[in-house]
Design a protein around this motif. Structure first.
Motif, PDB file in Angstrom:
ATOM      1  N   SER A  35     -14.263  -2.819 -32.992  1.00  0.00           N
ATOM      2  CA  SER A  35     -14.943  -3.558 -31.927  1.00  0.00           C
ATOM      3  C   SER A  35     -14.024  -3.747 -30.721  1.00  0.00           C
ATOM      4  O   SER A  35     -14.360  -4.476 -29.798  1.00  0.00           O
ATOM      5  CB  SER A  35     -15.418  -4.909 -32.452  1.00  0.00           C
ATOM      6  OG  SER A  35     -14.319  -5.641 -32.945  1.00  0.00           O
ATOM      7  N   TYR A  36     -12.889  -3.105 -30.733  1.00  0.00           N
ATOM      8  CA  TYR A  36     -11.947  -3.195 -29.622  1.00  0.00           C
ATOM      9  C   TYR A  36     -11.521  -1.773 -29.246  1.00  0.00           C
ATOM     10  O   TYR A  36     -11.669  -0.850 -30.027  1.00  0.00           O
ATOM     11  CB  TYR A  36     -10.710  -4.011 -30.018  1.00  0.00           C
ATOM     12  CG  TYR A  36      -9.979  -3.415 -31.183  1.00  0.00           C
ATOM     13  CD1 TYR A  36      -8.962  -2.479 -31.003  1.00  0.00           C
ATOM     14  CD2 TYR A  36     -10.318  -3.744 -32.495  1.00  0.00           C
ATOM     15  CE1 TYR A  36      -8.317  -1.898 -32.082  1.00  0.00           C
ATOM     16  CE2 TYR A  36      -9.678  -3.178 -33.568  1.00  0.00           C
ATOM     17  CZ  TYR A  36      -8.671  -2.258 -33.356  1.00  0.00           C
ATOM     18  OH  TYR A  36      -8.043  -1.682 -34.423  1.00  0.00           O
ATOM     19  N   GLU A  37     -11.011  -1.636 -28.046  1.00  0.00           N
ATOM     20  CA  GLU A  37     -10.540  -0.322 -27.628  1.00  0.00           C
ATOM     21  C   GLU A  37      -9.182  -0.036 -28.231  1.00  0.00           C
ATOM     22  O   GLU A  37      -8.363  -0.910 -28.412  1.00  0.00           O
ATOM     23  CB  GLU A  37     -10.434  -0.253 -26.098  1.00  0.00           C
ATOM     24  CG  GLU A  37     -11.770  -0.131 -25.425  1.00  0.00           C
ATOM     25  CD  GLU A  37     -11.630   0.189 -23.956  1.00  0.00           C
ATOM     26  OE1 GLU A  37     -10.731   0.972 -23.602  1.00  0.00           O
ATOM     27  OE2 GLU A  37     -12.423  -0.359 -23.189  1.00  0.00           O
ATOM     28  N   GLY A  38      -8.956   1.179 -28.507  1.00  0.00           N
ATOM     29  CA  GLY A  38      -7.687   1.638 -29.030  1.00  0.00           C
ATOM     30  C   GLY A  38      -7.694   3.143 -28.962  1.00  0.00           C
ATOM     31  O   GLY A  38      -8.716   3.761 -28.662  1.00  0.00           O
ATOM     32  N   PHE A  39      -6.579   3.755 -29.262  1.00  0.00           N
ATOM     33  CA  PHE A  39      -6.548   5.217 -29.182  1.00  0.00           C
ATOM     34  C   PHE A  39      -7.390   5.844 -30.273  1.00  0.00           C
ATOM     35  O   PHE A  39      -8.010   6.867 -30.075  1.00  0.00           O
ATOM     36  CB  PHE A  39      -5.114   5.753 -29.234  1.00  0.00           C
ATOM     37  CG  PHE A  39      -5.076   7.241 -29.120  1.00  0.00           C
ATOM     38  CD1 PHE A  39      -5.306   7.869 -27.908  1.00  0.00           C
ATOM     39  CD2 PHE A  39      -4.865   8.031 -30.237  1.00  0.00           C
ATOM     40  CE1 PHE A  39      -5.315   9.249 -27.801  1.00  0.00           C
ATOM     41  CE2 PHE A  39      -4.863   9.414 -30.140  1.00  0.00           C
ATOM     42  CZ  PHE A  39      -5.081  10.023 -28.927  1.00  0.00           C
ATOM     43  N   THR A  56     -17.490   4.460 -32.678  1.00  0.00           N
ATOM     44  CA  THR A  56     -17.956   3.764 -31.488  1.00  0.00           C
ATOM     45  C   THR A  56     -17.415   4.495 -30.261  1.00  0.00           C
ATOM     46  O   THR A  56     -16.575   5.381 -30.373  1.00  0.00           O
ATOM     47  CB  THR A  56     -17.482   2.297 -31.495  1.00  0.00           C
ATOM     48  OG1 THR A  56     -16.068   2.269 -31.704  1.00  0.00           O
ATOM     49  CG2 THR A  56     -18.173   1.495 -32.570  1.00  0.00           C
ATOM     50  N   ALA A  57     -17.864   4.094 -29.098  1.00  0.00           N
ATOM     51  CA  ALA A  57     -17.528   4.786 -27.849  1.00  0.00           C
ATOM     52  C   ALA A  57     -16.122   4.441 -27.363  1.00  0.00           C
ATOM     53  O   ALA A  57     -15.939   3.798 -26.341  1.00  0.00           O
ATOM     54  CB  ALA A  57     -18.557   4.455 -26.775  1.00  0.00           C
ATOM     55  N   MET A  58     -15.132   4.873 -28.115  1.00  0.00           N
ATOM     56  CA  MET A  58     -13.739   4.681 -27.695  1.00  0.00           C
ATOM     57  C   MET A  58     -13.406   5.757 -26.674  1.00  0.00           C
ATOM     58  O   MET A  58     -13.768   6.926 -26.861  1.00  0.00           O
ATOM     59  CB  MET A  58     -12.800   4.821 -28.895  1.00  0.00           C
ATOM     60  CG  MET A  58     -13.008   3.802 -29.974  1.00  0.00           C
ATOM     61  SD  MET A  58     -11.873   4.076 -31.355  1.00  0.00           S
ATOM     62  CE  MET A  58     -12.244   5.752 -31.811  1.00  0.00           C
ATOM     63  N   PRO A  59     -12.717   5.409 -25.604  1.00  0.00           N
ATOM     64  CA  PRO A  59     -12.381   6.412 -24.594  1.00  0.00           C
ATOM     65  C   PRO A  59     -11.677   7.635 -25.167  1.00  0.00           C
ATOM     66  O   PRO A  59     -11.982   8.769 -24.784  1.00  0.00           O
ATOM     67  CB  PRO A  59     -11.476   5.651 -23.623  1.00  0.00           C
ATOM     68  CG  PRO A  59     -11.904   4.228 -23.756  1.00  0.00           C
ATOM     69  CD  PRO A  59     -12.287   4.074 -25.203  1.00  0.00           C
ATOM     70  N   SER A  60     -10.760   7.444 -26.094  1.00  0.00           N
ATOM     71  CA  SER A  60     -10.026   8.590 -26.643  1.00  0.00           C
ATOM     72  C   SER A  60     -10.946   9.515 -27.432  1.00  0.00           C
ATOM     73  O   SER A  60     -10.817  10.734 -27.364  1.00  0.00           O
ATOM     74  CB  SER A  60      -8.879   8.114 -27.534  1.00  0.00           C
ATOM     75  OG  SER A  60      -9.378   7.374 -28.628  1.00  0.00           O
ATOM     76  N   ALA A  61     -11.880   8.947 -28.171  1.00  0.00           N
ATOM     77  CA  ALA A  61     -12.800   9.774 -28.950  1.00  0.00           C
ATOM     78  C   ALA A  61     -13.691  10.589 -28.024  1.00  0.00           C
ATOM     79  O   ALA A  61     -13.907  11.779 -28.251  1.00  0.00           O
ATOM     80  CB  ALA A  61     -13.638   8.907 -29.874  1.00  0.00           C
TER      81      ALA A  61
END
Length: 107
Positions: A35-39, A56-61
């Motif tokens: 539920s938080y951003e991470g790599f 989830t929509a993580m920027p790295s993914a």
């Protein structure tokens, strides 16, 4: 008290890099719903091992896997994505191949 899910979780202890890669390869689908951003290193490691990813929509993914991961917004969507990947073996194999190629330079 003890968490209800405790009986469903096996503690694998410390794994070597090789053991971890073999573990990731043994999975049909890897689900990562922080539920938080991470790599999201486990997402990249699973993709590199050829395991399809639901996350989830993580920027790295999104940056590294793009459309080769099933990006979801809720646990209900994750359940449906997993069901779909398990039912559609051709789609699962294609996602695995593409995701592995997408992250090849990162691992």
């Amino acid at each position: 008290g003890q968490r209800p899910s405790r009986a469903l979780v096996d503690d694998l202890g410390t794994l070597t890099d090789r053991q971890l890669a073999l573990f990731y390869r043994s999975l049909d689908v890897f689900v990562w719903l922080p539920s938080y951003e991470g790599f999201g290193l486990p997402v990249v490691e699973c993709a590199a091992a050829g395991t399809p990813v639901v996350c989830t929509a993580m920027p790295s993914a999104i940056e590294h896997l793009g459309g080769d991961a099933s990006v979801v917004e809720s646990s209900a969507e994750a359940v449906e994505a997993v069901r779909s990947l398990l039912a559609e073996t051709d789609t699962r194999a294609e996602r695995s191949r593409k995701a592995s190629a997408s992250v090849a330079g990162l691992t």
